[in-house]
Design a protein around this motif. Structure first.
Motif, mmCIF file in Angstrom:
data_model
loop_
_atom_site.group_PDB
_atom_site.id
_atom_site.type_symbol
_atom_site.label_atom_id
_atom_site.label_comp_id
_atom_site.label_asym_id
_atom_site.label_seq_id
_atom_site.Cartn_x
_atom_site.Cartn_y
_atom_site.Cartn_z
ATOM 1 N N TRP A 166 45.422 28.098 57.244
ATOM 2 C CA TRP A 166 45.454 29.328 58.034
ATOM 3 C C TRP A 166 44.451 30.362 57.542
ATOM 4 O O TRP A 166 44.427 31.499 58.025
ATOM 5 C CB TRP A 166 46.877 29.906 58.027
ATOM 6 C CG TRP A 166 47.834 28.987 58.706
ATOM 7 C CD1 TRP A 166 48.326 27.805 58.225
ATOM 8 C CD2 TRP A 166 48.372 29.130 60.021
ATOM 9 N NE1 TRP A 166 49.139 27.209 59.156
ATOM 10 C CE2 TRP A 166 49.189 27.998 60.269
ATOM 11 C CE3 TRP A 166 48.253 30.103 61.021
ATOM 12 C CZ2 TRP A 166 49.873 27.820 61.468
ATOM 13 C CZ3 TRP A 166 48.931 29.928 62.214
ATOM 14 C CH2 TRP A 166 49.732 28.800 62.421
ATOM 15 N N GLN B 6 35.386 39.556 48.341
ATOM 16 C CA GLN B 6 34.656 39.932 49.560
ATOM 17 C C GLN B 6 35.580 40.686 50.528
ATOM 18 O O GLN B 6 35.207 41.720 51.085
ATOM 19 C CB GLN B 6 34.090 38.665 50.226
ATOM 20 C CG GLN B 6 33.284 38.925 51.472
ATOM 21 C CD GLN B 6 32.055 39.785 51.221
ATOM 22 O OE1 GLN B 6 31.501 39.780 50.124
ATOM 23 N NE2 GLN B 6 31.644 40.547 52.233
ATOM 24 N N LEU B 7 36.791 40.150 50.674
ATOM 25 C CA LEU B 7 37.768 40.804 51.570
ATOM 26 C C LEU B 7 38.025 42.243 51.113
ATOM 27 O O LEU B 7 38.014 43.181 51.920
ATOM 28 C CB LEU B 7 39.061 39.970 51.563
ATOM 29 C CG LEU B 7 40.344 40.561 52.130
ATOM 30 C CD1 LEU B 7 40.145 41.071 53.537
ATOM 31 C CD2 LEU B 7 41.446 39.508 52.128
ATOM 32 N N ASN C 114 37.060 34.357 42.382
ATOM 33 C CA ASN C 114 37.750 34.393 43.681
ATOM 34 C C ASN C 114 36.919 35.183 44.697
ATOM 35 O O ASN C 114 37.231 36.306 45.072
ATOM 36 C CB ASN C 114 39.131 35.028 43.501
ATOM 37 C CG ASN C 114 40.020 34.860 44.727
ATOM 38 O OD1 ASN C 114 39.560 34.422 45.786
ATOM 39 N ND2 ASN C 114 41.281 35.218 44.586
ATOM 40 N N VAL D 287 48.436 38.986 47.517
ATOM 41 C CA VAL D 287 48.374 38.464 48.878
ATOM 42 C C VAL D 287 48.060 36.974 48.812
ATOM 43 O O VAL D 287 47.400 36.512 47.880
ATOM 44 C CB VAL D 287 47.314 39.256 49.707
ATOM 45 C CG1 VAL D 287 45.920 39.038 49.157
ATOM 46 C CG2 VAL D 287 47.363 38.905 51.169
ATOM 47 N N GLY E 139 41.643 35.920 59.680
ATOM 48 C CA GLY E 139 41.936 37.353 59.751
ATOM 49 C C GLY E 139 43.286 37.745 59.172
ATOM 50 O O GLY E 139 43.648 38.922 59.182
HETATM 51 C C1 LIG Z 1 41.877 35.524 49.586
HETATM 52 C C2 LIG Z 1 42.720 35.217 50.810
HETATM 53 C C3 LIG Z 1 43.981 36.087 50.804
HETATM 54 C C4 LIG Z 1 41.892 35.525 52.070
HETATM 55 O O1 LIG Z 1 42.730 35.332 53.191
HETATM 56 P P1 LIG Z 1 42.137 34.983 54.638
HETATM 57 O O2 LIG Z 1 43.243 35.048 55.597
HETATM 58 O O3 LIG Z 1 41.372 33.710 54.569
HETATM 59 O O4 LIG Z 1 41.098 36.181 54.847
HETATM 60 P P2 LIG Z 1 40.531 36.716 56.249
HETATM 61 O O5 LIG Z 1 40.423 35.602 57.234
HETATM 62 O O6 LIG Z 1 41.330 37.895 56.642
HETATM 63 O O7 LIG Z 1 39.065 37.144 55.836
HETATM 64 C C5 LIG Z 1 38.666 38.490 55.817
HETATM 65 C C6 LIG Z 1 37.288 38.574 55.192
HETATM 66 O O8 LIG Z 1 37.341 38.166 53.812
HETATM 67 C C7 LIG Z 1 36.125 37.441 53.488
HETATM 68 N N1 LIG Z 1 36.442 36.055 53.204
HETATM 69 C C8 LIG Z 1 37.617 35.413 53.394
HETATM 70 N N2 LIG Z 1 37.513 34.138 52.991
HETATM 71 C C9 LIG Z 1 36.246 33.970 52.551
HETATM 72 C C10 LIG Z 1 35.532 32.880 51.995
HETATM 73 N N3 LIG Z 1 36.116 31.676 51.823
HETATM 74 N N4 LIG Z 1 34.242 33.071 51.614
HETATM 75 C C11 LIG Z 1 33.650 34.261 51.766
HETATM 76 N N5 LIG Z 1 34.284 35.362 52.301
HETATM 77 C C12 LIG Z 1 35.564 35.197 52.675
HETATM 78 C C13 LIG Z 1 35.254 37.500 54.720
HETATM 79 O O9 LIG Z 1 34.450 38.650 54.627
HETATM 80 C C14 LIG Z 1 36.274 37.630 55.821
HETATM 81 O O10 LIG Z 1 35.783 38.203 56.984
HETATM 82 P P3 LIG Z 1 35.084 37.228 58.071
HETATM 83 O O11 LIG Z 1 35.954 36.032 58.230
HETATM 84 O O12 LIG Z 1 35.020 38.102 59.289
HETATM 85 O O13 LIG Z 1 33.736 36.882 57.501
HETATM 86 C C15 LIG Z 1 43.121 33.699 50.832
HETATM 87 O O14 LIG Z 1 41.957 32.930 50.683
HETATM 88 C C16 LIG Z 1 44.111 33.316 49.762
HETATM 89 O O15 LIG Z 1 45.306 33.427 49.958
HETATM 90 N N6 LIG Z 1 43.643 32.852 48.576
HETATM 91 C C17 LIG Z 1 44.556 32.398 47.514
HETATM 92 C C18 LIG Z 1 45.366 33.526 46.892
HETATM 93 C C19 LIG Z 1 44.490 34.664 46.419
HETATM 94 O O16 LIG Z 1 43.351 34.485 46.019
HETATM 95 N N7 LIG Z 1 45.052 35.885 46.432
HETATM 96 C C20 LIG Z 1 44.325 37.085 45.972
HETATM 97 C C21 LIG Z 1 44.780 37.540 44.645
HETATM 98 S S1 LIG Z 1 46.350 38.333 44.719
#
Ligand SMILES: CC(C)(COP(=O)(O)OP(=O)(O)OC[C@H]1O[C@@H](n2cnc3c(N)ncnc32)[C@H](O)[C@@H]1OP(=O)(O)O)[C@@H](O)C(=O)NCCC(=O)NCCS
Length: 200
Positions: free
Chosen positions: A137, A175-176, A170, A131, A141
């Motif tokens: 962005w 956390q997610l 990461n 993902v 969520g």
């Molecule tokens: C990891 C990733 C997919 C999260 O996407 P996102 O759209 O920011 O996540 P969401 O907004 O849906 O967050 C959901 C929950 O995850 C956790 N979370 C997300 N970003 C966080 C951060 N920077 N620090 C701590 N917790 C975090 C929180 O619990 C969050 O809930 P909350 O906002 O209600 O507190 C994004 O940061 C990303 O694309 N990272 C680079 C690629 C990657 O790491 N991919 C995963 C490996 S395949």
């Protein structure tokens, strides 16, 4: 006349569907034209299945990513997304893959803000996920939305498990996944990487 018996309805629910059911073209998880979704701060995106025409948008998104996001997504450094790889990522085999994109249609050309995908391992009856949400962005969520849709898709396919590799640094992804009920285990041969999984 006796009605035909629907054998699928009488099978024990614990028995996985036959392989030709599991791996035949699944119902697409959203309408062909897409489903409108909103970020926490009210921005609108269209969630739909990836299409072959998304290659240029996928490459443009790659150029907007930070080196850290690229490493976290692909688990190694990459300077560019080669055309052949972009083509491969957009021309999926829906029998064993799902790839969902979040398209920003408020700009021209439309830009891809997030991607979530699974790749099914038929022998293990499981799927590996990945993902990515681009940084402007993030924390809106969208990562949770994509992951939930991928979990739903794996359930619809009758899979036993969804899993993925995540770097231990990461924290956002760990956390997610924790919030979605995934568990994590360390990989002895890959220090710094965890395998996280959810039994379905
Ligand atoms: C990891 C990733 C997919 C999260 O996407 P996102 O759209 O920011 O996540 P969401 O907004 O849906 O967050 C959901 C929950 O995850 C956790 N979370 C997300 N970003 C966080 C951060 N920077 N620090 C701590 N917790 C975090 C929180 O619990 C969050 O809930 P909350 O906002 O209600 O507190 C994004 O940061 C990303 O694309 N990272 C680079 C690629 C990657 O790491 N991919 C995963 C490996 S395949």
């Amino acid at each position: 006349m006796t009605p035909a018996i629907d054998l699928s309805a009488t099978r024990h629910p614990a028995i996985p569907p036959r392989s030709n059911e599991r791996f035949s073209r699944p119902n697409l998880v959203c309408l062909p034209k897409g489903e409108r979704v909103h970020t926490h701060d009210g921005r609108e995106l269209v969630l739909r299945n990836i299409e072959p025409g998304d290659i240029a948008a996928l490459q443009r998104q790659f150029r907007r990513l930070s080196p850290e996001d690229i490493r976290r997504r692909f688990l190694h450094c990459m300077g560019e997304l080669p055309e052949s790889m972009a083509q491969r990522l957009c021309r999926i085999d829906p029998a064993i893959e799902t790839a969902l994109v979040l398209m920003d249609e408020t700009v021209k050309p439309a830009e891809l803000r997030g991607v979530g995908r699974i790749y099914v391992d038929e022998a293990a009856n499981s799927a590996e996920f990945s993902v990515l949400v681009e940084c402007g962005w993030a924390r809106q969520g969208l990562g949770a939305l994509l992951m939930q849709r991928l979990v739903d898709d794996c359930r619809r396919r009758g899979l036993d498990e969804i899993w993925g590799y995540v770097l231990l640094e990461n924290r956002p992804m760990l956390q997610l996944c924790k919030e979605l009920g995934f568990t994590r285990r360390l990989i002895p041969d890959e220090p710094g990487t965890a395998q996280i999984s959810l039994q379905l």
